[in-house]
Design a protein around this motif. Structure first.
Motif, mmCIF file in Angstrom:
data_model
loop_
_atom_site.group_PDB
_atom_site.id
_atom_site.type_symbol
_atom_site.label_atom_id
_atom_site.label_comp_id
_atom_site.label_asym_id
_atom_site.label_seq_id
_atom_site.Cartn_x
_atom_site.Cartn_y
_atom_site.Cartn_z
ATOM 1 N N PRO A 21 -15.838 37.344 5.522
ATOM 2 C CA PRO A 21 -15.414 37.515 4.126
ATOM 3 C C PRO A 21 -14.052 38.189 4.106
ATOM 4 C CG PRO A 21 -17.055 39.159 4.708
ATOM 5 C CD PRO A 21 -16.939 38.242 5.888
ATOM 6 N N ALA A 22 -13.138 37.684 3.293
ATOM 7 C CA ALA A 22 -11.776 38.221 3.322
ATOM 8 C C ALA A 22 -11.158 38.237 1.931
ATOM 9 C CB ALA A 22 -10.895 37.389 4.270
ATOM 10 N N LYS A 23 -10.504 39.329 1.627
ATOM 11 C CA LYS A 23 -9.737 39.443 0.393
ATOM 12 C C LYS A 23 -8.456 40.211 0.696
ATOM 13 C CE LYS A 23 -9.767 41.247 -4.342
ATOM 14 N NZ LYS A 23 -10.535 42.024 -5.357
ATOM 15 N N ASN A 24 -7.325 39.511 0.588
ATOM 16 C CA ASN A 24 -6.011 40.121 0.825
ATOM 17 C C ASN A 24 -5.937 40.783 2.197
ATOM 18 O OD1 ASN A 24 -5.271 39.309 -1.770
ATOM 19 N ND2 ASN A 24 -5.805 41.284 -2.681
ATOM 20 N N GLU A 25 -6.216 39.997 3.223
ATOM 21 C CA GLU A 25 -6.194 40.508 4.594
ATOM 22 C C GLU A 25 -5.040 39.900 5.402
ATOM 23 O OE1 GLU A 25 -7.824 42.904 5.556
ATOM 24 O OE2 GLU A 25 -9.597 43.056 4.264
ATOM 25 N N SER A 26 -3.947 39.572 4.771
ATOM 26 C CA SER A 26 -2.837 38.914 5.465
ATOM 27 C C SER A 26 -2.223 39.784 6.561
ATOM 28 C CB SER A 26 -1.763 38.508 4.457
ATOM 29 O OG SER A 26 -1.261 39.645 3.770
ATOM 30 N N LYS A 27 -2.339 41.099 6.442
ATOM 31 C CA LYS A 27 -1.774 41.986 7.463
ATOM 32 C C LYS A 27 -2.616 42.026 8.734
ATOM 33 C CE LYS A 27 0.487 45.143 4.196
ATOM 34 N NZ LYS A 27 0.568 46.557 3.713
ATOM 35 N N SER A 42 -8.150 35.899 -2.898
ATOM 36 C CA SER A 42 -6.991 36.662 -2.434
ATOM 37 C C SER A 42 -5.746 36.296 -3.234
ATOM 38 C CB SER A 42 -6.735 36.394 -0.949
ATOM 39 O OG SER A 42 -7.820 36.823 -0.164
ATOM 40 N N THR A 43 -4.891 37.288 -3.422
ATOM 41 C CA THR A 43 -3.622 37.054 -4.120
ATOM 42 C C THR A 43 -2.445 37.026 -3.154
ATOM 43 O OG1 THR A 43 -3.444 39.434 -4.558
ATOM 44 C CG2 THR A 43 -4.458 38.078 -6.268
ATOM 45 N N ASP A 44 -2.708 37.194 -1.865
ATOM 46 C CA ASP A 44 -1.651 37.079 -0.863
ATOM 47 C C ASP A 44 -1.852 35.761 -0.110
ATOM 48 O OD1 ASP A 44 -3.818 37.518 0.738
ATOM 49 O OD2 ASP A 44 -3.119 39.423 1.568
ATOM 50 N N ASN A 45 -1.266 35.647 1.078
ATOM 51 C CA ASN A 45 -1.369 34.385 1.826
ATOM 52 C C ASN A 45 -2.458 34.425 2.885
ATOM 53 O OD1 ASN A 45 0.003 36.280 3.319
ATOM 54 N ND2 ASN A 45 1.449 34.831 4.230
ATOM 55 N N THR A 46 -3.550 35.096 2.582
ATOM 56 C CA THR A 46 -4.700 35.147 3.490
ATOM 57 C C THR A 46 -5.173 33.752 3.883
ATOM 58 O OG1 THR A 46 -5.521 37.315 2.757
ATOM 59 C CG2 THR A 46 -7.145 35.779 3.638
ATOM 60 N N ILE A 106 -12.951 28.573 3.187
ATOM 61 C CA ILE A 106 -13.654 28.221 1.958
ATOM 62 C C ILE A 106 -13.164 29.170 0.873
ATOM 63 C CG2 ILE A 106 -15.892 27.989 0.820
ATOM 64 C CD1 ILE A 106 -17.106 27.645 3.627
ATOM 65 N N ASP A 107 -12.596 28.610 -0.180
ATOM 66 C CA ASP A 107 -11.968 29.412 -1.216
ATOM 67 C C ASP A 107 -12.907 29.677 -2.385
ATOM 68 O OD1 ASP A 107 -9.184 29.678 -0.208
ATOM 69 O OD2 ASP A 107 -9.180 27.492 -0.401
ATOM 70 N N HIS A 108 -12.954 30.925 -2.820
ATOM 71 C CA HIS A 108 -13.540 31.260 -4.111
ATOM 72 C C HIS A 108 -12.438 31.177 -5.163
ATOM 73 C CE1 HIS A 108 -17.212 33.774 -2.509
ATOM 74 N NE2 HIS A 108 -17.350 32.471 -2.333
ATOM 75 N N PRO A 109 -12.714 30.620 -6.319
ATOM 76 C CA PRO A 109 -11.665 30.489 -7.339
ATOM 77 C C PRO A 109 -11.186 31.832 -7.884
ATOM 78 C CG PRO A 109 -13.810 29.885 -8.229
ATOM 79 C CD PRO A 109 -13.988 30.036 -6.757
ATOM 80 N N TYR A 110 -11.999 32.846 -7.741
ATOM 81 C CA TYR A 110 -11.638 34.212 -8.130
ATOM 82 C C TYR A 110 -12.477 35.157 -7.280
ATOM 83 C CZ TYR A 110 -15.904 33.590 -10.875
ATOM 84 O OH TYR A 110 -17.193 33.301 -11.266
#
Length: 287
Positions: A12-18, A43-47, A59-63
Motif C-alpha cells: 500500500p502506498a500514498k505519496n512514497e516517491s522519495k 497519491s498526489t506525487d509521482n508514486t 493498481i490505482d485508487h481514484p482517491y
C-alpha cells in the motif's frame, strides 16, 4: 538470492516517491519471480509513475481510501497462494521475508514481523504499542507480540475470508490478527527491526492512537464479547453492592442508586450474552 515464485507482495502506498526508487529495485533483486503489487492510494506525487517504471504492477485508487482499503485491493488482485504485506516507505527490510515464509511453512496460517523496542521512533510509541499488545492479549487469551505491525505473511485463502471485517483505515493488522485467533487459525511472530521512514508519516499519533484503542475494544467484542462485558458487569455490580452496604449501615436503607447499578450490571451481562451469540455468526462458515 532468495527466490519466492509463489508469493505476492502487496505494497500500500500514498505519496512514497522519495522511498520507492531505492526500495523497489531491492525487492526485484531479491524476489525476481514474485508478484509485486503496489496499491496507489490516491497519491498526489509521482508514486505510480515510479512504480510502473520499476516494472511493478500498479493498481490505482481514484482517491485516498485508506491503508486498509489498499490492503483489501491488493489481496483481491493477488494471484499467488501466499500474501506478503509490507509498507512501501522502506521501514520493512525485504531480507526478513524468508524468515516469515519459513515460519509459515511450519504450519502457521499467518506470520507477523514483531518489531523490537528500538524500532519505535519515540517513548510514547513504545509504551502505547506495549499497552495495546497487553490489552489485545487479554481480550483474545493469546500472547500478541505486535498488534499493529503491517509486515506480515499469510495464506491468501485464509486472509481473504476476513476482508469484509477489515476497516479501510490503519487498523487492518489489529483486525486480521484477532480474526485469525478467533477462527482458530495459528498465528506466529518472528522478531524484526523496522527502520525509520523518510518523509512524513500518515499516522497522527494521538488521533490514531485513540482509534487503535477503540478498535481493540470493538474487535474484542467481535472476538469474545464476554471477555469485555463480564468484567464491566462485575465492576458495576460490585459498585452497587458496595454502595448498598454503605447506605445500609449509615442510613439503614436501600437507595435508588444501588438499584440502578444492580440493574445496569444485569443489562450489561445480558448484552454480553447476546453479543457472544452474534459474534459466533461471523465465523460459522469459516473452515
Amino acid at each position: 538470492m532468495n527466490h519466492a515464485p509463489s508469493i505476492s507482495i502487496v505494497l500500500p502506498a500514498k505519496n512514497e516517491s522519495k522511498n520507492l526508487p531505492s526500495f523497489l529495485p531491492m525487492l526485484h533483486l531479491l524476489y525476481p519471480d514474485a508478484e509485486i503489487l503496489l496499491i496507489n492510494d490516491g497519491s498526489t506525487d509521482n508514486t505510480a509513475a515510479i512504480a510502473r517504471a520499476a516494472g511493478v504492477t500498479v493498481i490505482d485508487h481514484p482517491y485516498s481510501m485508506g491503508n486498509g482499503a489498499a490492503i483489501k485491493t491488493g489481496a483481491r488482485h493477488a494471484k499467488n497462494d501466499i500474501l506478503v504485506f509490507m509498507d512501501a516507505d522502506g521501514q520493512h527490510d525485504p531480507g526478513d521475508i524468508p524468515a516469515l515464509l519459513s515460519k509459515l511453512n511450519d504450519g502457521y496460517d499467518m506470520v507477523v514481523g514483531a518489531r523490537n523496542s528500538g524500532s519505535h521512533a519515540s517513548l510514547f510509541r513504545r509504551v502505547a504499542n506495549k499497552f495495546y499488545n497487553k490489552l489485545a492479549s487479554l481480550m483474545t487469551g493469546h500472547k500478541i507480540e505486535d498488534l499493529t505491525s503491517g509486515f506480515r505473511a499469510a495464506k491468501a485463502s485464509k486472509f481473504r475470508k476476513f476482508l469484509y471485517l477489515l476497516p479501510n483505515g490503519f487498523s487492518y493488522p489489529t483486525t486480521s490478527t484477532m480474526a485469525f485467533f478467533r477462527s482458530g487459525f495459528p498465528v506466529a511472530y518472528v522478531p524484526i527491526h523496522a527502520g525509520k521512514r523518510r518523509g512524513k508519516s500518515h499516522i497522527r499519533l494521538m488521533h490514531d492512537g485513540f482509534r487503535f484503542f477503540i478498535i481493540i475494544l470493538r474487535i474484542g467484542v467481535l472476538f469474545s464479547p464476554m471477555r469485555l462485558f463480564l468484567p464491566i458487569s462485575s465492576i458495576v455490580f460490585s459498585l452497587g453492592a458496595g454502595y448498598y452496604g454503605y447506605t445500609y449501615f449509615t442510613e439503614n436503607r436501600f437507595t435508588n442508586m444501588s438499584a440502578v447499578l444492580f440493574l445496569s450490571s444485569l443489562f450489561i451481562f445480558l448484552i454480553g450474552i447476546v453479543s457472544e451469540q452474534i459474534s459466533s455468526l461471523h465465523y460459522k462458515n469459516i473452515e
